[in-house]
Structures are given as structure tokens and as C-alpha cells.
Enzyme design. Sequence first.
Site, PDB file in Angstrom:
ATOM      1  CG  ASP A 223     -51.619   3.110 -19.032  1.00 17.11           C
ATOM      2  OD1 ASP A 223     -51.081   4.024 -18.401  1.00 17.11           O
ATOM      3  OD2 ASP A 223     -51.699   3.081 -20.271  1.00 17.11           O
TER       4      ASP A 223
ATOM      5  NE  ARG B 112     -56.521   8.366 -22.959  1.00 14.04           N
ATOM      6  CZ  ARG B 112     -56.148   7.131 -23.218  1.00 14.04           C
ATOM      7  NH1 ARG B 112     -56.226   6.200 -22.302  1.00 14.04           N
ATOM      8  NH2 ARG B 112     -55.687   6.807 -24.391  1.00 14.04           N
TER       9      ARG B 112
ATOM     10  CG  ASP C 196     -47.778   7.792 -23.441  1.00 18.06           C
ATOM     11  OD1 ASP C 196     -47.485   6.603 -23.263  1.00 18.06           O
ATOM     12  OD2 ASP C 196     -48.817   8.303 -23.005  1.00 18.06           O
TER      13      ASP C 196
HETATM   14  C1  GLA Z   1     -51.394   5.398 -22.177  1.00 17.49           C
HETATM   15  C2  GLA Z   1     -50.155   4.575 -22.393  1.00 17.49           C
HETATM   16  C3  GLA Z   1     -50.068   4.157 -23.833  1.00 17.49           C
HETATM   17  C4  GLA Z   1     -51.303   3.363 -24.189  1.00 17.49           C
HETATM   18  C5  GLA Z   1     -52.554   4.179 -23.906  1.00 17.49           C
HETATM   19  C6  GLA Z   1     -53.789   3.349 -24.086  1.00 17.49           C
HETATM   20  O1  GLA Z   1     -51.296   6.626 -22.824  1.00 17.49           O
HETATM   21  O2  GLA Z   1     -49.023   5.256 -21.975  1.00 17.49           O
HETATM   22  O3  GLA Z   1     -48.902   3.389 -24.052  1.00 17.49           O
HETATM   23  O4  GLA Z   1     -51.329   2.162 -23.456  1.00 17.49           O
HETATM   24  O5  GLA Z   1     -52.549   4.695 -22.596  1.00 17.49           O
HETATM   25  O6  GLA Z   1     -54.954   4.031 -23.855  1.00 17.49           O
END
Ligand code: GLA
Length: 707
Positions: free
Chosen positions: A462, A427, A531
Site C-alpha cells: 500500500d 493520515r 477503496d
Molecule cells: C488503504 C487501502 C485499504 C486498507 C487501508 C489500511 O486505504 O486502500 O484497502 O488497506 O489502507 O490502512
Amino acid sequence: MAIQAVENTYWVLETDHTAYTLGLNRGGLLAHSYWGKRLPYLTDYPPAPSFDEQPFHSPSPGEFPFNRPAHLVPEEYPGYEDVKYIEPCLKVTFADGVRDVVLRFERAEIIDGARPELLIHLRDVHYPFQAVLHYRPHAAYDLIERFVTVTNAGESPIEIERIFSAQWHLPLGGQYWMKQLTGRWFDEFQLRHEMLNPGVKVLDSRRLTTSHHANPWFAVDRGSAEETQGEVWFGALAWSGNWKMAAEVTNFASTRVNIGLNDWDFRWQLAPGESFTTPSSFAGYTDGGFGKASHHLHDFIRDQLLPHGAQPHRVLYNSWEATFFDVSEESQGRLAEIAASLGIELFVTDDGWFHGRNWDNAGLGDWWPDEKKFPNGLGPLIRRVNDLGMDFGLWVEPEMVNPDSDLYRQHPDWVIHFPSRTRTETRNQLILNCARVDVQDYLIERLDRILSENNITFIKWDMNRNVSQPGWPDAPREPRELWVRYVWGVYRIWQTLSERHPKVIWQSCSGGGGRADMGMLQLADQIWVSDNTEPTARLAIQHGFSQVYPAAAMEAWVTDSGDRFLSLEFRFHVSMCGVLGVGANLLHWDERDRKTAHKWIAYYKEIRGIIQNGDLYRLDSTQPDVFWSVQYVSKDQAEAVVFAFLTHPMNPTRLQIVRLRGLDPQAMYEIEGFAGRRSGAAWMQTGVQFDLNHFESTVRRIRRVST
Ligand code: GLA
């Protein structure tokens, strides 16, 4: 008394319903003797087992050489030594190259009072090396907490290669099965149940965090336990980094579960005078089935670990799936207006708000508001949100850095890397080495500033990648200490910020449920579980999560995912099973959707106390994986709520009957939508029948009434 000693050679730890005993056997080894139902008298508990006779008849006279007592004794904390090939808990190398650690009992200490503890002091028979085994019974939860501290009392360093938190022994003999949680990103917490056979079943993480792929939890039974009944031995590890669980069945019918730090690529230099303490493992026994095992963990986590305990959680809105990186004062403000009109209480701006963050290829590390998107800082947006009657929350990903960031340009050496190797990006990001104190201090300073300058009451923390090239080139000590020091560093940053900003509620996210564990839940009140917000997938994920963690820790959003085949009502019902949130693009919701949302948010506010702080029951399903039902009961049994979901087409001959649970059998109850008042016993014995069509759901409140 929670802990009792018998002649200073045998110890009994009792909780409200269980007991755990250990003692010195005839050979002087500290052996496990009992873990199960609490027995009436101290003398009921079996002695520490000894295997100094031959366990089987040798065909030839004399000693049978292949399996000696050391291999057979269920030691509480075996070191790697002697003629012994089981999984040891401890493996070290002394400065002279000796790789045999011979720990023997030295003394025991009992600490009475509110937090009783048994400390068993072991000492190597030759080297100045000590280990203290800590046992803390948590009586009301029927849990035992174990952790270990080792100390180098000598003058030469000692290298630790493995140091587990505990070896949990199941009663000798018999065939065991183990429930475990495995999965992957977008598909976390999938529950499996499999037979344990001779050999070692290993689950672990080598990813620097707990990981989406397995969770450090086990529940072992004899293959016949159910949700409501049967013996279950269960446990978990409070650690947010590399961990290992090794369930071993020996060829001598001994089953044990080792749990602790992963020894994969692990080394620790214990310098003279230094100590090292492992994370805690918590484990328990119940004869009330898997459901009761979950209750013990849920109650303990909620009462003892979560920073804000039983404080009710607000219904939040999160902007991620609506705006992605296209975040601005205006875009967020528009969403906030609608969110407030639906009854949302907390508005969270997700990724995209900070310096240079227009996509996932830049910005991480530069934790100040983007000058173009927020020319006057976050203040105006937060004031607008507050004026709408909502609190404000923010997303951060502190441990990460994009190479395209001011921070990385200044400190390329701050990331985890090997100098001669590619720094593999996933990423578009690299991991800041949070084992480094300068990195920790930078992040504390940055995040503290954001929290001090703004009225922020919620942070979603996160962590969106796993490790590669785990190097720490200028490590002051053994570079492989990274695995542990990184997690300690993250804990330090988080703890410091929590202490400075005690009102902030933290949510742990790692691309969904990549960092959910009992260590994290001492810092974060909530987990972003996956997610994957498609509700039928979510039912299985939530089912798995609920085995270990309470609904109060399970953030669940209603999004647009699944909207082509699922009603908004269904999507709400699934998310109402945890801490309700909304993450849909509200700009696309028409008047009818908004009315539906308003209705269910108001409904949720009425029942959230039962969901977040009550007992959770996974009701038996007439068709697993197709028909799901879950019930929550308030601790005083006065109120309850039951959810039912039907997904795929169902065999019409199978009735959707669920037997309720947790009600007071003698009291009378009414259930929304069902005629008549009946006793709790009646509702629990005969059950209720739902009439759901494909992809339909229902939620019913249950109230105790006077006769
Ligand atoms: C991760 C989180 C999502 C969001 C994205 C943002 O994937 O799990 O909920 O916050 O990052 O980049």
C-alpha cells in the site's frame, strides 16, 4: 521482417496488422510518416514529410517569418531548438548556458530476432550529447514500444529539464477526440471522451505516484469510433511516478500526444560519461474500435508484463473492512474459519498487525508483529490459516513512516522534507525517501525477513499519501532527481524481494487505485482498484479500468458496502468481473448469506479462467450508466460468460438487449437460461434480452456445443 530499412533513411516497423514508419525528410529531420493499417508493399508507405516550401501564400514577397519548417515537421523526437514552438520532447541546458538542443541523425541499427528493435542514433551537431531512440514492435499485439536513452559523452555536465518517452503522431488533418481516465480517491478511472482542439491538453501527476486523478493512458479517434469498430490510436506509459501527457493540436492541423516523465519540478544532472533512460511508452493502432484497443493492451500486459502471467488468481479474503486496526490472532482466526468454509483460498491480514499499530497514528516503519496482538509472531495464525486449507497474505506499506514509530525516532532524516519547513502529515504519516539507498536497504532487509520467516504467498503493498515538501536535503546530486530516483528505489526494493521470493503474488494499492500503471504491473500481478467497494460505483470504476488493464489484474472484493440496497448476489456479480475477493465482516453474515457466498465462490472458480485469461467485451448498453453488461470469451471461443446489471429505475420502453460478441459465428452455442441452440452469428446479431428489475443482476454461462 518486423523492421525494414529503405536506403538507410527510412524505416518501416510492421506488426501483425499495423505499420509505423519514420524517415529523414529533405531537411534531414527525423520525421514521422505513417501510423495505421499495415499496407501491402513497402513502397505504399508515404515519404517523411518535408515543409521546406511555404505552406501558405505569403501576402508579401520573400520569406514569411513566423512559422518556419521546423515548426511544421512532425518530428519523431523534437528537441527545443530553432524557430519551433510545439511541445518538444527534450529540453536541456549545456554547461556553457546554451539551451538549444540540435539533435541530428547519425546512424540506425536494426536488431533482428525474437525481440526486434530499431535504434536511431542522434547526436547534437555541436556538443558531445547523444540520444538513442528505441523502437520495439510487439507484432502479435500490434503495439510499438518506445523509449529513449541520452548520453553525455563530453566532459561537462548537462542539465536535462524535460525528457519524454515519445511523441506519438496522429495522421495529419482532421478532428480528433481523446478518451482519458480521470477521477479522484474513491472515484478512480472515470472514462471521459472529449474533442481535441488547437492548444495543449495536459494530464499529469505531481504526486510522486501515478495518482488517482488521471492515468497515463490515451485513446484517440476521429470522433466516430465505437467499441466494435473505427480507427483508434492508443497508448500508455510504464511509469509509477510523476508523469505527463500533453496532447497537442497545432494550428497546422497536426495532432500528437507526448508522453513521459513529468517535467514539473524536474531536473537531472547528466554527469560526464553518464546515460539516462526514460520509461517505455507502448502504443498501438487498430481499426477495430476501443474494444480491440483494450484487447491489445490486456493481452500484452498479461502475456508480457505480469510477473505470473496467466496463472489463475485465488479467491481471497481481506480483513480490512471487518476488523480495521483491531487485528489479533483471535480476531483473524475467527474470520479465517468462516472464510475457509465459504471456499476462500487465500486469507489476507490487512493493516494493524505490526508493532504499535492500533490506529493510523503510529507504527508505520516498524515492520515486525505487534508483541501484544501476536505474542508468538505471525506463525500461529499462518499455521491456523494453512490448516484450514488456505494460503496466507499480508498487508504492508513500506514507503511510509509515522512520526510515532521507532524508525522515525532513529532516522528523522530519512523522510522527504525541507529542513526549514513543516513536514506536513497526511493520515499522520510521512514518506520515507526511497531514493536513498540506506532506506531501500532497510526496507529490503525488513520485508525479506518477514517473507523468509513466514509462509506468506501474497503481499498487498500500500501507499497511503501523496507527497508534500519534496525535499532531499542531503542529496548527493541534484535534489530534484528525487522524482525519478524515488520510483527507481521503489522498483529496486520490490524487484529484489520478488527475486528472492518468486512465488509471492504482489498487489499494488495506493489508497485504492492510486498506483496503477504498466510499470507497476511488471512487479505486481494485481491492482486494488479503489477503496470504494460500493458495487454501483464500482461498475463505472471497473469500466474505466478495463480500458487499459486486464481483468486478471483487477482485484474486486465483495464487502458490506451497498448492502442496504443491493443483494449479496448483485455484489458478488460485480466483483466476479475481476479477481474475486471478499472483504465483508463475515461475523455478520447469517446462514443464508454464507450459502449465497459459497454458491458464487464455487461458480466463480469454474469461470475464472475465462474471466482472467479470456477476452473482455464491454457490451453496448441500451441505457448507459444504468444498464451495464460485460462478456468474457475464452481464447478458444469454446466458453464465455456474460454479466448484466441494472441499477436505477429504467425507462420501461427500453429493452435490455445485448448483442454478444467474440463468439465463433459458425459454431453453435447454448446460453444458460435461454432456450435453444443458435449459431454464434445469431447470438451476436440478434442478441439476448434480459429481464432485470431495479438493482438486479445476472450472470450466464455460454458454451459451444456440437451441432
Ligand atoms: C488503504 C487501502 C485499504 C486498507 C487501508 C489500511 O486505504 O486502500 O484497502 O488497506 O489502507 O490502512
